[in-house]
Design a protein around this motif. Structure first.
Motif, PDB file in Angstrom:
ATOM      1  N   LEU A  89       0.831  -1.206   0.000  1.00  0.00           N
ATOM      2  CA  LEU A  89       0.000   0.000   0.000  1.00  0.00           C
ATOM      3  C   LEU A  89       0.867   1.257   0.000  1.00  0.00           C
ATOM      4  CD1 LEU A  89      -2.796  -1.024   2.531  1.00  0.00           C
ATOM      5  CD2 LEU A  89      -2.948  -0.930   0.035  1.00  0.00           C
ATOM      6  N   ARG A  90       1.920   1.258   0.821  1.00  0.00           N
ATOM      7  CA  ARG A  90       2.811   2.419   0.867  1.00  0.00           C
ATOM      8  C   ARG A  90       3.623   2.512  -0.420  1.00  0.00           C
ATOM      9  NH1 ARG A  90       5.361   2.039   6.920  1.00  0.00           N
ATOM     10  NH2 ARG A  90       5.911   4.204   6.548  1.00  0.00           N
ATOM     11  N   ALA A  91       4.018   1.350  -0.940  1.00  0.00           N
ATOM     12  CA  ALA A  91       4.845   1.332  -2.147  1.00  0.00           C
ATOM     13  C   ALA A  91       4.092   1.876  -3.352  1.00  0.00           C
ATOM     14  CB  ALA A  91       5.340  -0.092  -2.424  1.00  0.00           C
ATOM     15  N   ARG A  92       2.769   1.672  -3.391  1.00  0.00           N
ATOM     16  CA  ARG A  92       1.986   2.229  -4.494  1.00  0.00           C
ATOM     17  C   ARG A  92       2.123   3.750  -4.536  1.00  0.00           C
ATOM     18  NH1 ARG A  92      -1.362  -1.091  -7.167  1.00  0.00           N
ATOM     19  NH2 ARG A  92      -1.905  -3.095  -6.221  1.00  0.00           N
ATOM     20  N   ALA A  93       2.016   4.374  -3.371  1.00  0.00           N
ATOM     21  CA  ALA A  93       2.132   5.834  -3.308  1.00  0.00           C
ATOM     22  C   ALA A  93       3.542   6.282  -3.673  1.00  0.00           C
ATOM     23  CB  ALA A  93       1.757   6.322  -1.914  1.00  0.00           C
ATOM     24  N   ILE A  94       4.547   5.551  -3.204  1.00  0.00           N
ATOM     25  CA  ILE A  94       5.934   5.895  -3.522  1.00  0.00           C
ATOM     26  C   ILE A  94       6.171   5.808  -5.022  1.00  0.00           C
ATOM     27  CG2 ILE A  94       8.349   5.199  -3.232  1.00  0.00           C
ATOM     28  CD1 ILE A  94       7.548   4.155  -0.436  1.00  0.00           C
ATOM     29  N   CYS A  95       5.697   4.728  -5.637  1.00  0.00           N
ATOM     30  CA  CYS A  95       5.878   4.556  -7.081  1.00  0.00           C
ATOM     31  C   CYS A  95       5.216   5.692  -7.858  1.00  0.00           C
ATOM     32  CB  CYS A  95       5.297   3.208  -7.527  1.00  0.00           C
ATOM     33  SG  CYS A  95       6.323   1.779  -7.109  1.00  0.00           S
ATOM     34  N   GLY A  96       4.028   6.104  -7.412  1.00  0.00           N
ATOM     35  CA  GLY A  96       3.328   7.192  -8.089  1.00  0.00           C
ATOM     36  C   GLY A  96       4.094   8.494  -8.019  1.00  0.00           C
ATOM     37  N   ARG A  99       7.331   8.164 -10.137  1.00  0.00           N
ATOM     38  CA  ARG A  99       7.022   8.226 -11.569  1.00  0.00           C
ATOM     39  C   ARG A  99       6.804   9.673 -12.013  1.00  0.00           C
ATOM     40  NH1 ARG A  99       1.867   6.064 -11.815  1.00  0.00           N
ATOM     41  NH2 ARG A  99       1.236   8.196 -11.375  1.00  0.00           N
ATOM     42  N   ASN A 100       6.030  10.422 -11.238  1.00  0.00           N
ATOM     43  CA  ASN A 100       5.753  11.821 -11.584  1.00  0.00           C
ATOM     44  C   ASN A 100       7.019  12.665 -11.585  1.00  0.00           C
ATOM     45  OD1 ASN A 100       3.073  11.157 -11.787  1.00  0.00           O
ATOM     46  ND2 ASN A 100       2.503  11.981  -9.788  1.00  0.00           N
ATOM     47  N   HIS A 154      10.336   2.309 -15.521  1.00  0.00           N
ATOM     48  CA  HIS A 154      11.550   1.495 -15.618  1.00  0.00           C
ATOM     49  C   HIS A 154      12.665   2.116 -14.788  1.00  0.00           C
ATOM     50  CE1 HIS A 154      14.790  -0.921 -17.265  1.00  0.00           C
ATOM     51  NE2 HIS A 154      15.374   0.161 -17.758  1.00  0.00           N
ATOM     52  N   SER A 155      12.779   3.431 -14.834  1.00  0.00           N
ATOM     53  CA  SER A 155      13.814   4.111 -14.047  1.00  0.00           C
ATOM     54  C   SER A 155      13.560   3.945 -12.553  1.00  0.00           C
ATOM     55  CB  SER A 155      13.860   5.598 -14.415  1.00  0.00           C
ATOM     56  OG  SER A 155      14.257   5.764 -15.760  1.00  0.00           O
ATOM     57  N   VAL A 156      12.297   4.005 -12.139  1.00  0.00           N
ATOM     58  CA  VAL A 156      11.951   3.805 -10.725  1.00  0.00           C
ATOM     59  C   VAL A 156      12.280   2.370 -10.311  1.00  0.00           C
ATOM     60  CG1 VAL A 156      10.074   3.816  -9.036  1.00  0.00           C
ATOM     61  CG2 VAL A 156      10.144   5.560 -10.843  1.00  0.00           C
ATOM     62  N   ALA A 157      11.932   1.406 -11.171  1.00  0.00           N
ATOM     63  CA  ALA A 157      12.182  -0.004 -10.853  1.00  0.00           C
ATOM     64  C   ALA A 157      13.677  -0.288 -10.742  1.00  0.00           C
ATOM     65  CB  ALA A 157      11.547  -0.894 -11.915  1.00  0.00           C
ATOM     66  N   VAL A 158      14.468   0.238 -11.674  1.00  0.00           N
ATOM     67  CA  VAL A 158      15.914   0.003 -11.638  1.00  0.00           C
ATOM     68  C   VAL A 158      16.528   0.667 -10.411  1.00  0.00           C
ATOM     69  CG1 VAL A 158      18.113   0.404 -12.841  1.00  0.00           C
ATOM     70  CG2 VAL A 158      16.087  -0.329 -14.125  1.00  0.00           C
ATOM     71  N   CYS A 159      15.994   1.818 -10.018  1.00  0.00           N
ATOM     72  CA  CYS A 159      16.438   2.459  -8.779  1.00  0.00           C
ATOM     73  C   CYS A 159      16.236   1.524  -7.592  1.00  0.00           C
ATOM     74  CB  CYS A 159      15.680   3.770  -8.571  1.00  0.00           C
ATOM     75  SG  CYS A 159      15.932   4.546  -6.952  1.00  0.00           S
ATOM     76  N   ALA A 160      15.040   0.964  -7.476  1.00  0.00           N
ATOM     77  CA  ALA A 160      14.731   0.062  -6.359  1.00  0.00           C
ATOM     78  C   ALA A 160      15.614  -1.180  -6.394  1.00  0.00           C
ATOM     79  CB  ALA A 160      13.260  -0.330  -6.406  1.00  0.00           C
ATOM     80  N   LEU A 161      15.803  -1.746  -7.569  1.00  0.00           N
ATOM     81  CA  LEU A 161      16.654  -2.935  -7.694  1.00  0.00           C
ATOM     82  C   LEU A 161      18.099  -2.626  -7.339  1.00  0.00           C
ATOM     83  CD1 LEU A 161      15.159  -4.329 -11.019  1.00  0.00           C
ATOM     84  CD2 LEU A 161      15.073  -5.491  -8.799  1.00  0.00           C
ATOM     85  N   MET A 162      18.593  -1.467  -7.750  1.00  0.00           N
ATOM     86  CA  MET A 162      19.975  -1.080  -7.437  1.00  0.00           C
ATOM     87  C   MET A 162      20.162  -0.889  -5.943  1.00  0.00           C
ATOM     88  SD  MET A 162      22.110  -0.738 -10.109  1.00  0.00           S
ATOM     89  CE  MET A 162      23.235   0.658  -9.974  1.00  0.00           C
TER      90      MET A 162
END
Length: 395
Positions: A89-96, A99-100, A154-162
């Motif tokens: 639930l928190r991660a959804r808000a972070i991703c949004g 992304r923006n 994709h940039s957000v996802a790669v950030c999290a993976l890194m």
């Protein structure tokens, strides 16, 4: 959500709901209702007009108002462990929010303007805190992106993976943060690629691929124009498509010629790319992707890749599996004790094809002995939205 802010806080990328001033027949002010603020000259005119306040719509804005930034900054220090359901639930808000922010920065880069990178460190800190609370919630959620928002998410996802990989490899906190920033900014050069090439819904021609291959050097140019940017961040931007056997680009570097950060970036970039839906292809299953990547000899650094597998799991969150008992389930949690024994939410009989009330079992527990026998494709079972079983709702 509507929010009233001082004109001094108004920025490019904000969606104006209305300006707080007396009614006028001036077309300039009439046009500033329900509009995205993308023109720097319009922004200057508003700031110089004597107008004190403006209503913005935060949900449609591509950048954060300072009050919003302060609100989510207060969550950064919360690193207490959380359940998958709670952290999703928190991660959804972070991703949004992320992304923006990435969309706004990349748009500025495309328009030849200096990027507003004030929120980058804040975003990386918040992503890092989410991973500390639960190591797989945000990583798995960021994979569930729509094809039209791919470049930004994709940039957000790669950030999290890194960030997660850097922590797994035991890097110090300052380097974990740099790894996150590198992931967030690694593909900024794609903003200089013509949209018909970048978003082509099919295989690129040889000439188009040569155009695409220019994005690392274009990205480096952008980052150099937006100093200060850490050397490691620029290195990942330039070299995340290099391969250890020397067959990568842009410089054909080999082995130790590639920095450890760029080797990390290569793994994270490819994993998110092949597991995500793109304009021209459906994403691979996460477990299938790990197996495929392991077979690409000469592509990745072996030590980095093994650390990455431990980061996401042999059966990453979201993998549909068949168990020895004949039950089908989706992986919802990894086990630190064994990569082969995650927690699985079972919900269907593989023998009858009938569903039953979902329950979570721990394959590492003696209470309900069972084991994974194979990975399954959701489409083979007529399952369209397996991810709703762990993420709570469709992407």
């Amino acid at each position: 959500m509507l929010k009233k802010i001082p004109v001094a806080d108004l920025a490019l990328g904000m969606h104006i709901h209305k300006i707080c001033r007396r009614w006028t027949n001036d077309p300039f002010w009439i046009g500033l209702v329900e509009v995205m603020l993308d023109d720097v000259e319009v922004l200057k005119r508003i700031q110089q007009s004597g107008t004190r306040e403006v209503w913005i719509e935060t949900g449609k804005s591509r950048v954060l108002a300072p009050q919003t930034a302060a609100a989510f900054a207060s969550t950064i220090n919360d690193t207490a462990p959380a359940s998958l359901d709670k952290e999703v639930l928190r991660a959804r808000a972070i991703c949004g929010r992320a992304r923006n922010a990435v969309m706004a920065m990349f748009t500025e880069a495309r328009m030849g303007q200096a990027m507003d990178v004030d929120n980058v460190q804040l975003l990386v800190e918040e992503i890092s805190s989410s991973i500390l609370r639960h190591p797989h919630a945000l990583i798995s959620l960021s994979r569930l992106k729509t094809s039209d928002e791919y470049t930004y998410m994709h940039s957000v996802a790669v950030c999290a993976l890194m960030v997660a990989l850097a922590r797994r490899m035991g890097l110090p906190d300052d380097q974990v943060r740099e790894a996150g920033v590198a992931g967030l900014m690694h593909d900024v050069g794609k903003m200089m690629i013509a949209p018909h090439v970048l978003n082509k819904p099919g295989r690129l021609t040889h000439d188009e691929f040569e155009i695409m291959k220019a994005h690392p050097e274009l990205g480096l140019k952008i980052l150099k124009e937006n100093q200060p940017v850490a050397a490691k961040v620029m290195d990942v931007c330039l070299h995340h498509h290099e391969k250890v056997d020397g067959s990568g680009y842009p410089h054909g570097l080999k082995g130790d010629q590639i920095s450890i950060f760029a080797r990390m970036g290569a793994v994270c970039d490819v994993y998110d790319a092949i597991t995500s839906d793109r304009p021209y292809k459906k994403g691979w299953g996460v477990a299938h992707s790990i197996r495929e990547m392991a077979s690409w000899k000469g592509h990745f650094d072996d030590v980095v890749f093994q650390s990455f597998v431990k980061t996401v799991g042999i059966y990453p969150t979201g993998t549909l599996v068949r168990l020895e008992s004949g039950r089908l389930g989706v992986v919802v949690e990894q086990s630190e004790a064994s990569l082969l024994k995650p927690r699985v939410k079972v919900f269907m009989s593989a023998r009858t094809g009938k569903t039953f009330a979902a329950q979570i079992i721990d394959l590492g527990s003696f209470a309900d002995p069972d084991a994974i026998v194979q990975i399954e494709k959701p489409t083979d079972w007529g399952l369209e939205e397996v991810d709703t079983l762990w993420a709570g709702s469709p992407a």
